[in-house]
Design an enzyme around this catalytic site. Sequence first.
Site, PDB file in Angstrom:
ATOM      1  N   ARG A  97     -14.378  21.482  46.105  1.00  0.00           N
ATOM      2  CA  ARG A  97     -13.692  22.346  45.154  1.00  0.00           C
ATOM      3  C   ARG A  97     -12.553  23.187  45.742  1.00  0.00           C
ATOM      4  NH1 ARG A  97     -17.557  25.355  41.081  1.00  0.00           N
ATOM      5  NH2 ARG A  97     -18.004  26.688  42.873  1.00  0.00           N
ATOM      6  N   ASP A  98     -12.234  23.032  47.018  1.00  0.00           N
ATOM      7  CA  ASP A  98     -11.125  23.812  47.576  1.00  0.00           C
ATOM      8  C   ASP A  98     -10.459  23.057  48.721  1.00  0.00           C
ATOM      9  OD1 ASP A  98      -9.405  25.957  47.570  1.00  0.00           O
ATOM     10  OD2 ASP A  98     -10.665  27.228  48.841  1.00  0.00           O
ATOM     11  N   VAL A  99     -10.118  21.792  48.478  1.00  0.00           N
ATOM     12  CA  VAL A  99      -9.415  20.996  49.484  1.00  0.00           C
ATOM     13  C   VAL A  99      -7.962  21.461  49.527  1.00  0.00           C
ATOM     14  CG1 VAL A  99      -8.715  18.687  50.203  1.00  0.00           C
ATOM     15  CG2 VAL A  99     -10.933  19.026  49.067  1.00  0.00           C
TER      16      VAL A  99
END
Length: 465
Positions: free
Chosen positions: A152-154
């Site tokens: 969810r936070d690449v």
Amino acid sequence: MQTLEERLQGYAPLWGYWTPQERLYRSSSCCVYALSNRKDTQDFACVVKVITILGQGEQAERRLADARQEISALVRLRDCAQVVTVYDDACFPIQEDDETVGWDVLLRMERLDCVAELLREGEPLPPSEVETLAADITTALAAAHRSGLIHRDVKPANLYRTTDGHFQLGDFGVARRCHTGMLQTMTGTAAYMAPEVARGEVYDDRADLYSLGVVLYQLLNRGQLPLMEEDTPFAAREDAVRRRWQGAKLPPPPCGSRRLKRIVLRCCRPQPEQRYASADALLHALEHRPARCWKPLAAAGWGCAALAAMLLALLRLSTPSTSATELASVTPEQGPRYAVVQATMTWDEARVYCEARGGHLATVTSQQQMDTITALLEQNDLETVWLGASNYTSSGGFQWVTGEPFEFAAWGIGEPNNDGGQEHYLMMYYKDGQGWVWNDSVSNGVTVFNAAHCGFVCQWDDSDG
């Protein structure tokens, strides 16, 4: 209350013999400090990541749970070499007037180069290194997704380059286990966030593929995000992100191979179903290792040598004289089997070739079939192919060779146009700015393209035997 540096000195020596040194990085969520090892028992440098959580109540408890979630995720993925390794962790209560007012969560990790820092320092990654990053981070995502985690936070700040030139994925602080395969909580960094996440819709692990696609686009676009340039003003940058979320078509990034550009653009498609179906599917496209054995026979124990001999015999039976190289085949869980063939045959010669093997030129009657075929083409570096439709003998428009309804289409802009009155055969090719599109062509139309990247697609249905 003591400063973080004062508290760290009070915690030292950490894990027996580590001492915090200079601060290397600071953000709103954490700080990173270099570590010295008085026993000098490790042959690589380490850092300590400190997540400070102040306050009490529900919000503080949630942040503490997020920090513990990151540790749990990294421990669970310890066997994946493409995920940052946590060697030690600890949680210290922050005391003030004999009351606990927060916590310092510490994680010891290897000291690595952060990709965000490389971008800030103006150090461009060559396309070959971007391909390595793409494969490594996709491998990490595949491992996470198989364990039920969506990152969810690449983004570049969570990607790291190792001393041997590979890359690792870190910071699982907002990752979530996803037992149903779907999430709805809006989180992440806006510039890399998938459209469905930004809209507050239900999403799955394909949101991670979109974020990775944006990172890869940025690395191939001289450090600039999609639809942006170096001199793009701030207000226009926000608008560019919104337009991307709304489905604005992205031009190919200026750097990288055509194959890599196609992969990146597919990851960045606004609709999840238009992206790769999974991280494993994306990894397969990136590895670009076409299978030399035909899948149905290989499963029965045939060796490649025996298959090669059989295929050579088939080639000698009732086939056009034009040379052809059968590259690979795929059998989806649902649907027909496809094989791609490299050759510069006419449309009729390609049709005879497929029919001589008990199949037919491929028909495309759904987006799912389109995606399966284009993925196979991209994996085998073909850019122009024949499909099984023509209007040569039909006054009612194009018809599939199987007689199926011609209801699905992916015509390029301005196509079909029957230029010159002789374009009666269905060709699919990759066109910059449009992606994979259909075109009506003359019978020998592939001869004007690079022969190394031309061919056709054969198909075998259940009824073909």
